[in-house]
Design a protein around this motif. Structure first.
Motif, PDB file in Angstrom:
ATOM      1  N   PHE A   1      -2.643  -9.711   2.569  1.00 53.04           N
ATOM      2  CA  PHE A   1      -2.383  -8.274   2.641  1.00 53.04           C
ATOM      3  C   PHE A   1      -3.374  -7.509   1.768  1.00 53.04           C
ATOM      4  O   PHE A   1      -3.910  -6.464   2.174  1.00 53.04           O
ATOM      5  CB  PHE A   1      -0.944  -7.989   2.203  1.00 53.04           C
ATOM      6  N   VAL A   2      -3.609  -8.011   0.583  1.00 52.73           N
ATOM      7  CA  VAL A   2      -4.532  -7.334  -0.336  1.00 52.73           C
ATOM      8  C   VAL A   2      -5.935  -7.317   0.251  1.00 52.73           C
ATOM      9  O   VAL A   2      -6.630  -6.288   0.231  1.00 52.73           O
ATOM     10  CB  VAL A   2      -4.525  -8.022  -1.714  1.00 52.73           C
ATOM     11  N   ARG A   3      -6.365  -8.446   0.836  1.00 53.26           N
ATOM     12  CA  ARG A   3      -7.717  -8.537   1.389  1.00 53.26           C
ATOM     13  C   ARG A   3      -7.909  -7.587   2.574  1.00 53.26           C
ATOM     14  O   ARG A   3      -8.999  -7.057   2.783  1.00 53.26           O
ATOM     15  CB  ARG A   3      -7.995  -9.972   1.845  1.00 53.26           C
ATOM     16  N   GLN A   4      -6.868  -7.382   3.337  1.00 46.13           N
ATOM     17  CA  GLN A   4      -6.973  -6.534   4.534  1.00 46.13           C
ATOM     18  C   GLN A   4      -6.973  -5.041   4.207  1.00 46.13           C
ATOM     19  O   GLN A   4      -7.279  -4.224   5.075  1.00 46.13           O
ATOM     20  CB  GLN A   4      -5.822  -6.844   5.489  1.00 46.13           C
ATOM     21  N   ASN A   5      -6.628  -4.673   2.981  1.00 44.75           N
ATOM     22  CA  ASN A   5      -6.491  -3.256   2.622  1.00 44.75           C
ATOM     23  C   ASN A   5      -7.393  -2.917   1.450  1.00 44.75           C
ATOM     24  O   ASN A   5      -7.094  -3.259   0.294  1.00 44.75           O
ATOM     25  CB  ASN A   5      -5.038  -2.947   2.276  1.00 44.75           C
ATOM     26  N   PRO A   6      -8.523  -2.238   1.697  1.00 50.37           N
ATOM     27  CA  PRO A   6      -9.464  -1.911   0.617  1.00 50.37           C
ATOM     28  C   PRO A   6      -8.809  -1.160  -0.545  1.00 50.37           C
ATOM     29  O   PRO A   6      -9.151  -1.394  -1.709  1.00 50.37           O
ATOM     30  CB  PRO A   6     -10.516  -1.047   1.320  1.00 50.37           C
ATOM     31  N   GLU A   7      -7.859  -0.265  -0.227  1.00 51.39           N
ATOM     32  CA  GLU A   7      -7.225   0.512  -1.297  1.00 51.39           C
ATOM     33  C   GLU A   7      -6.418  -0.396  -2.224  1.00 51.39           C
ATOM     34  O   GLU A   7      -6.451  -0.240  -3.457  1.00 51.39           O
ATOM     35  CB  GLU A   7      -6.327   1.582  -0.684  1.00 51.39           C
ATOM     36  N   VAL A   8      -5.701  -1.358  -1.649  1.00 49.28           N
ATOM     37  CA  VAL A   8      -4.917  -2.289  -2.463  1.00 49.28           C
ATOM     38  C   VAL A   8      -5.853  -3.196  -3.258  1.00 49.28           C
ATOM     39  O   VAL A   8      -5.589  -3.518  -4.430  1.00 49.28           O
ATOM     40  CB  VAL A   8      -3.958  -3.110  -1.590  1.00 49.28           C
ATOM     41  N   SER A   9      -6.976  -3.597  -2.657  1.00 49.90           N
ATOM     42  CA  SER A   9      -7.973  -4.394  -3.376  1.00 49.90           C
ATOM     43  C   SER A   9      -8.491  -3.628  -4.591  1.00 49.90           C
ATOM     44  O   SER A   9      -8.663  -4.193  -5.684  1.00 49.90           O
ATOM     45  CB  SER A   9      -9.134  -4.757  -2.443  1.00 49.90           C
ATOM     46  N   TYR A  10      -8.729  -2.345  -4.393  1.00 55.15           N
ATOM     47  CA  TYR A  10      -9.179  -1.501  -5.514  1.00 55.15           C
ATOM     48  C   TYR A  10      -8.131  -1.458  -6.617  1.00 55.15           C
ATOM     49  O   TYR A  10      -8.446  -1.619  -7.807  1.00 55.15           O
ATOM     50  CB  TYR A  10      -9.491  -0.095  -5.019  1.00 55.15           C
ATOM     51  N   HIS A  11      -6.873  -1.282  -6.248  1.00 57.04           N
ATOM     52  CA  HIS A  11      -5.812  -1.219  -7.262  1.00 57.04           C
ATOM     53  C   HIS A  11      -5.731  -2.519  -8.050  1.00 57.04           C
ATOM     54  O   HIS A  11      -5.578  -2.493  -9.281  1.00 57.04           O
ATOM     55  CB  HIS A  11      -4.465  -0.933  -6.583  1.00 57.04           C
ATOM     56  N   LEU A  12      -5.839  -3.652  -7.363  1.00 55.78           N
ATOM     57  CA  LEU A  12      -5.774  -4.935  -8.059  1.00 55.78           C
ATOM     58  C   LEU A  12      -6.979  -5.110  -8.979  1.00 55.78           C
ATOM     59  O   LEU A  12      -6.840  -5.540 -10.148  1.00 55.78           O
ATOM     60  CB  LEU A  12      -5.713  -6.074  -7.030  1.00 55.78           C
ATOM     61  N   GLY A  13      -8.170  -4.753  -8.479  1.00 57.91           N
ATOM     62  CA  GLY A  13      -9.366  -4.858  -9.317  1.00 57.91           C
ATOM     63  C   GLY A  13      -9.269  -3.963 -10.544  1.00 57.91           C
ATOM     64  O   GLY A  13      -9.627  -4.368 -11.663  1.00 57.91           O
ATOM     65  N   ALA A  14      -8.763  -2.742 -10.341  1.00 48.93           N
ATOM     66  CA  ALA A  14      -8.630  -1.809 -11.466  1.00 48.93           C
ATOM     67  C   ALA A  14      -7.636  -2.339 -12.500  1.00 48.93           C
ATOM     68  O   ALA A  14      -7.843  -2.217 -13.714  1.00 48.93           O
ATOM     69  CB  ALA A  14      -8.195  -0.444 -10.955  1.00 48.93           C
ATOM     70  N   ALA A  15      -6.540  -2.945 -12.038  1.00 51.94           N
ATOM     71  CA  ALA A  15      -5.531  -3.494 -12.957  1.00 51.94           C
ATOM     72  C   ALA A  15      -6.110  -4.652 -13.760  1.00 51.94           C
ATOM     73  O   ALA A  15      -5.866  -4.779 -14.978  1.00 51.94           O
ATOM     74  CB  ALA A  15      -4.299  -3.933 -12.168  1.00 51.94           C
ATOM     75  N   TYR A  16      -6.899  -5.521 -13.085  1.00 52.81           N
ATOM     76  CA  TYR A  16      -7.563  -6.605 -13.819  1.00 52.81           C
ATOM     77  C   TYR A  16      -8.509  -6.020 -14.868  1.00 52.81           C
ATOM     78  O   TYR A  16      -8.582  -6.497 -16.015  1.00 52.81           O
ATOM     79  CB  TYR A  16      -8.349  -7.491 -12.855  1.00 52.81           C
TER      80      TYR A  16
ATOM     81  N   TYR B   1      -0.406  -1.052 -17.428  1.00 46.03           N
ATOM     82  CA  TYR B   1      -1.352  -1.864 -16.671  1.00 46.03           C
ATOM     83  C   TYR B   1      -0.832  -3.272 -16.388  1.00 46.03           C
ATOM     84  O   TYR B   1      -1.061  -3.819 -15.315  1.00 46.03           O
ATOM     85  CB  TYR B   1      -2.689  -1.921 -17.422  1.00 46.03           C
ATOM     86  N   THR B   2      -0.149  -3.865 -17.374  1.00 46.09           N
ATOM     87  CA  THR B   2       0.365  -5.223 -17.172  1.00 46.09           C
ATOM     88  C   THR B   2       1.417  -5.243 -16.071  1.00 46.09           C
ATOM     89  O   THR B   2       1.413  -6.124 -15.195  1.00 46.09           O
ATOM     90  CB  THR B   2       0.958  -5.769 -18.479  1.00 46.09           C
ATOM     91  N   GLN B   3       2.325  -4.232 -16.077  1.00 49.47           N
ATOM     92  CA  GLN B   3       3.343  -4.155 -15.036  1.00 49.47           C
ATOM     93  C   GLN B   3       2.696  -3.945 -13.659  1.00 49.47           C
ATOM     94  O   GLN B   3       3.106  -4.548 -12.661  1.00 49.47           O
ATOM     95  CB  GLN B   3       4.321  -3.013 -15.321  1.00 49.47           C
ATOM     96  N   ALA B   4       1.666  -3.101 -13.643  1.00 57.14           N
ATOM     97  CA  ALA B   4       0.959  -2.859 -12.380  1.00 57.14           C
ATOM     98  C   ALA B   4       0.325  -4.146 -11.874  1.00 57.14           C
ATOM     99  O   ALA B   4       0.429  -4.491 -10.688  1.00 57.14           O
ATOM    100  CB  ALA B   4      -0.110  -1.786 -12.575  1.00 57.14           C
ATOM    101  N   LEU B   5      -0.348  -4.907 -12.799  1.00 61.86           N
ATOM    102  CA  LEU B   5      -1.016  -6.137 -12.395  1.00 61.86           C
ATOM    103  C   LEU B   5      -0.010  -7.162 -11.888  1.00 61.86           C
ATOM    104  O   LEU B   5      -0.230  -7.808 -10.853  1.00 61.86           O
ATOM    105  CB  LEU B   5      -1.803  -6.714 -13.570  1.00 61.86           C
ATOM    106  N   GLU B   6       1.103  -7.315 -12.576  1.00 63.40           N
ATOM    107  CA  GLU B   6       2.101  -8.300 -12.164  1.00 63.40           C
ATOM    108  C   GLU B   6       2.656  -7.988 -10.766  1.00 63.40           C
ATOM    109  O   GLU B   6       2.840  -8.889  -9.938  1.00 63.40           O
ATOM    110  CB  GLU B   6       3.235  -8.352 -13.188  1.00 63.40           C
ATOM    111  N   LEU B   7       2.879  -6.700 -10.515  1.00 61.19           N
ATOM    112  CA  LEU B   7       3.414  -6.321  -9.210  1.00 61.19           C
ATOM    113  C   LEU B   7       2.376  -6.557  -8.115  1.00 61.19           C
ATOM    114  O   LEU B   7       2.694  -7.075  -7.034  1.00 61.19           O
ATOM    115  CB  LEU B   7       3.845  -4.851  -9.232  1.00 61.19           C
ATOM    116  N   LEU B   8       1.102  -6.243  -8.399  1.00 65.08           N
ATOM    117  CA  LEU B   8       0.049  -6.450  -7.404  1.00 65.08           C
ATOM    118  C   LEU B   8      -0.210  -7.929  -7.166  1.00 65.08           C
ATOM    119  O   LEU B   8      -0.485  -8.347  -6.035  1.00 65.08           O
ATOM    120  CB  LEU B   8      -1.236  -5.752  -7.851  1.00 65.08           C
ATOM    121  N   GLN B   9      -0.099  -8.736  -8.209  1.00 68.51           N
ATOM    122  CA  GLN B   9      -0.299 -10.178  -8.047  1.00 68.51           C
ATOM    123  C   GLN B   9       0.815 -10.818  -7.215  1.00 68.51           C
ATOM    124  O   GLN B   9       0.606 -11.877  -6.615  1.00 68.51           O
ATOM    125  CB  GLN B   9      -0.353 -10.859  -9.424  1.00 68.51           C
ATOM    126  N   SER B  10       1.983 -10.154  -7.144  1.00 69.22           N
ATOM    127  CA  SER B  10       3.095 -10.708  -6.360  1.00 69.22           C
ATOM    128  C   SER B  10       2.915 -10.508  -4.858  1.00 69.22           C
ATOM    129  O   SER B  10       3.611 -11.126  -4.054  1.00 69.22           O
ATOM    130  CB  SER B  10       4.418 -10.063  -6.801  1.00 69.22           C
TER     131      SER B  10
END
Length: 516
Positions: A469-484, A455-464
């Motif tokens: 881009f994250v705001r424009q893509n609901p799926e990526v927003s979900y991934h970031l929220g799930a990682a948090y 999860y930490t690796q996933a969060l770090e990559l998504l935060q980069s």
């Protein structure tokens, strides 16, 4: 033909009440012959193709008639059936052929490649009928192949006889020289034509064509502007002018003249095409679509249907774009390019099952269509036909080992299903190696990490990834929220999950869980 009048009298006499007109067998044959000739004559006056059939029928009744042979020779020349024409050419041996006999035979010799004899027969025809404009024109045209200067000289000699048409004669003389690529001499005569008659549009147009051929575009525009001053208007001319303005990057003038062309001919193809481009540049997508639909060739041009669908999509009317592509797919017999874009529109409309059927048909027609095969794999993944999807991805990679999207699709699909996660990581890593700046691939790798419990690796990559881009893509927003959420940061998770909840069901479920 002198007997036609007598034939009419006979026919009319047959209509007088109480009178009978018994005909012998010979008389009936002659009457039938003349009826065929009359039908042929009137069909010829109406420019009907049946005229030749009537003449041929008449000739079968009178196989040695020189007049009918001449008419059949003219028919075969007009139909470009030169070998059949030979059978009728012997009519010229009749005593005292008239000017028309000689002119038709001259044309026959010309078409046979015997230019010298053709010239001789034309000269005999003109000796009998020196004022016949058609024979004279054919003669001068023939001379333009044999002796350009002689042809021009003969034309110029006619100016004394027809002073009112001197500008026309100069124009035609210029045409002779232009056909032989003697452009300076052609310009000389066109100049004489406009000097004699400043309102004679044809000479300006011809001069413009000379300047166009010699890439003197500003001179060409000047000539066409002079034509416009004479009151002459033509959609084709305005489109030519506008196209030159496009070349010299005067787009305001180009648009002005394209609009003039369209006002004269609503379906003018160049005008509608460029006006659509200008409308697109201005963000007027609905207007751009209408311009293309107005084009005279729209019904026959698959590419224009695709462009219209693109404009409709950009104008915020995806349903109309889908309908346009559906109609185009039926109209153009399941054209593969149309089918490909129709399938993409179906997938955007959440109809991946139908998209898969369309793409299967496209690939049956064109198995090497790489983009269509990849789109087929996406459609199969959407409808959960995972084995078939993987077969298509493997086929794409075999065809093109550099197709990064294929690696990413299979890797992300495995991650979504939480199967073969090590292989998923290898596939997405390969995609990123091919396209290291692709943020969607980076999101895929983060999701692989998430499914692996990293999860930490996933969060770090998504935060980069950049936030837009994250705001424009609901799926990526979900991934970031799930990682948090998985790293114990529910407050940071909530806004991202709220952004994704409308489109992503797992995001809504996780948000609800965080609320509890």
């Amino acid at each position: 033909m002198k007997k036609i009048g007598a034939l009419f009298l006979l026919l009319c006499a047959g209509l007088v009440p109480g009178q009978a007109l018994p005909l012998s067998a010979e008389g009936r044959a002659e009457a039938a012959l003349y009826m065929d000739v009359i039908r042929a004559f009137y069909a010829q006056q109406q420019n009907e193709t049946a005229a030749c059939a009537y003449y041929e029928k008449a000739l079968r009744r009178a196989p040695q008639n020189p007049y009918l042979k001449r008419q059949m020779l003219a028919c075969r020349l007009a139909d470009d059936r030169l070998e059949e024409a030979d059978a009728y050419a012997d009519y010229i041996t009749q005593p005292d052929p008239d000017a028309e006999d000689l002119a038709v035979y001259a044309l026959y010799r010309w078409r046979k490649g015997d230019l010298k004899n053709a010239q001789d027969y034309y000269e005999q025809a003109l000796a009998q009928s020196p004022e016949d404009p058609r024979i004279f024109y054919q003669y001068v045209l023939l001379l333009s192949f044999l002796d350009v200067d002689r042809a021009a000289q003969i034309l110029q000699q006619r100016k004394a006889d027809y002073p009112a048409f001197a500008h026309v004669i100069d124009y035609e003389t210029g045409n002779i020289y232009r056909s032989k690529k003697d452009l300076p001499t052609a310009l000389k005569y066109y100049n004489q034509a406009t000097q004699r008659n400043p309102d004679y549009a044809e000479a300006y147009l011809a001069r413009a064509e000379v300047y166009e051929k010699t890439s003197q575009l500003f001179l060409m525009l000047h000539e066409l502007e002079e034509v416009e001053k004479t009151g002459y208007q033509s959609a084709a001319m305005y489109s030519r002018m506008a196209s030159v303005y496009v070349l010299v990057k005067d787009h305001a003038k180009a648009k002005e003249y394209f609009l003039k062309a369209k006002a004269l001919d609503a379906g003018d193809n160049p005008a509608n095409y460029f006006l659509a481009l200008y409308a697109e540049e201005a963000g007027q997508y609905a207007q751009a679509a209408q311009y293309l639909r107005d084009s005279a060739d729209f019904a026959a041009q698959a590419g224009k249907w695709l462009q219209v669908a693109f404009y409709e999509q950009r104008s915020g009317n995806p349903a109309q774009a889908l309908q346009t592509l559906k109609q185009a797919y039926a109209r153009f017999d399941k054209n593969v390019e149309v089918g490909y874009f129709y399938a993409l529109a179906l997938m955007d409309a959440q109809d991946s099952r139908r998209a898969a059927r369309v793409l299967a048909g496209v690939l049956q027609t064109n198995p090497q269509y790489e983009n269509a095969r990849l789109a087929y794999a996406f459609a199969l993944e959407d409808i959960h036909r995972y084995r078939a999807m993987e077969e298509q991805v493997r086929a794409v990679i075999a065809q093109n080992p550099q197709n990064a999207a294929a690696y990413n699709l299979l890797g992300f699909s495995l991650a979504e299903r939480k199967v073969r996660l090590d292989e998923a990581q290898e596939l997405v890593t390969q995609a990123l190696a091919l396209r290291p700046d692709d943020r969607a691939f980076a999101d895929s790798l983060a999701w692989v990490y998430y499914q692996q419990g990293k999860y930490t690796q996933a969060l770090e990559l998504l935060q980069s990834l950049d936030e837009s881009f994250v705001r424009q893509n609901p799926e990526v927003s979900y991934h970031l929220g799930a990682a948090y959420a998985q790293t114990g940061q529910p407050e940071q998770a909530r806004p991202w999950l709220e952004r994704a909840a409308k489109d992503i069901r797992p995001a809504a479920k996780l948000l609800k869980k965080l609320g509890k």
